[in-house]
Design a protein around this motif. Structure first.
Motif: not given
Ligand SMILES: [Zn+2]
Length: 286
Positions: A166, A168, A249, A252, A256-257, A261
């Protein structure tokens, strides 16, 4: 890379569906005779995949005495994947699995084909094995070519088995240039061991993700430059930063990746970009 759920059908089912569409009687029989070998290979693959040790699968030129790698290639292409064949729906199930039809290997381009994670020429026993079949765009498929990983670190990522966690890990660096340029790199997650770190970097390199994402980012910046000028005029660097933070945001929350993002985080955190860099985005009117 995006994780995917593995296909829900077995190699035995794939082989039977394929064999039922082969009108050459001896060929269909030879394929059915190969089921025990194919099933044993699939079991080994299922065991080694979650351990990140598929590189240790044994290579071979033959499936059985009657089926060599070349014939297995013909069986895959001319029977298993052929449009209208009884096995084509299984092939489509694999090809159509990713959300929005995006390639799980690059996360950017559109799925065009099905890639053999361990290549057909060296692992013919896995030609019809569902967990070895991964949807891919044609660029990622070509970039992987038929090379086989000789050690754990050389393995590209496998969407059915590898979990990057999870945290970054994809990072964008903003260079204060005219126009602003963005470069992407992998920052190892604390959840990864040394082998997984090497594999993510290897995957990034083999699939050409740094230049792919840099080109996409340049285009994205050109797209948003007009809006940024408006925000900058109304609210200055603080407003720019808040605007970029909202964009970050939103991306994200979904992934997240993704390169987006990483891009919006990098832009938001660059005092130079929020203060003056955004003026320097070059947009060509066409
Ligand atoms: Zn791709």
């Amino acid at each position: 890379m995006k994780r995917l759920n593995p296909p829900t059908f077995t190699a035995a089912k794939a082989v039977e569906a394929c064999a039922s569409g082969i009108s050459i009687v001896e060929r269909a029989q030879a394929l059915r005779d190969a089921v025990p070998v194919i099933v044993a290979s699939e079991a080994q693959y299922q065991e080694l995949g979650p351990l990140g040790q598929l590189f240790s699968m044994e290579q071979s030129e033959q499936v059985t005495e009657a089926i060599n790698a070349e014939l297995m290639g013909v069986i895959y292409k001319s029977h298993f994947a052929r449009g209208g064949s009884p096995s084509r729906p299984l092939y489509e199930q694999i090809r159509m699995a990713p959300e929005h039809g995006l390639c799980p290997l690059c996360g950017q381009r559109v799925v065009a084909t099905v890639d053999h994670y361990l290549p057909q020429s060296r692992y013919p026993k896995l030609n019809l094995t569902p967990v070895n079949l991964v949807p891919a765009c044609s660029d990622c498929n070509k970039r992987k070519l038929a090379s086989a990983p000789a050690q754990a670190e050389e393995q590209t990522l496998h969407p059915y088995f590898d979990n990057l966690g999870d945290e970054r890990w994809l990072v964008a660096a903003i260079e204060a240039s005219t126009p602003p340029t963005v470069s992407f790199f992998v920052q190892a997650s604390s959840e990864w061991d040394a082998v997984l770190t090497a594999r993510v970097r290897r995957h990034f390199e083999v699939m050409g993700l740094a230049p792919l994402y840099a080109a996409q980012a340049a285009s994205e910046m050109a797209d948003i430059s007009y809006a940024l000028e408006e925000v900058g005029q109304a609210a200055g660097p603080t407003g720019i930063r808040a605007h970029l933070d909202a964009q970050f945001r939103s991306r994200h929350a979904r992934d997240r990746n993704s390169w987006k993002t990483a891009l919006y985080e990098g832009l938001r955190d660059s005092a130079w970009f929020c203060g003056e860099g955004y003026h320097l985005i070059r947009h060509r009117v066409v």
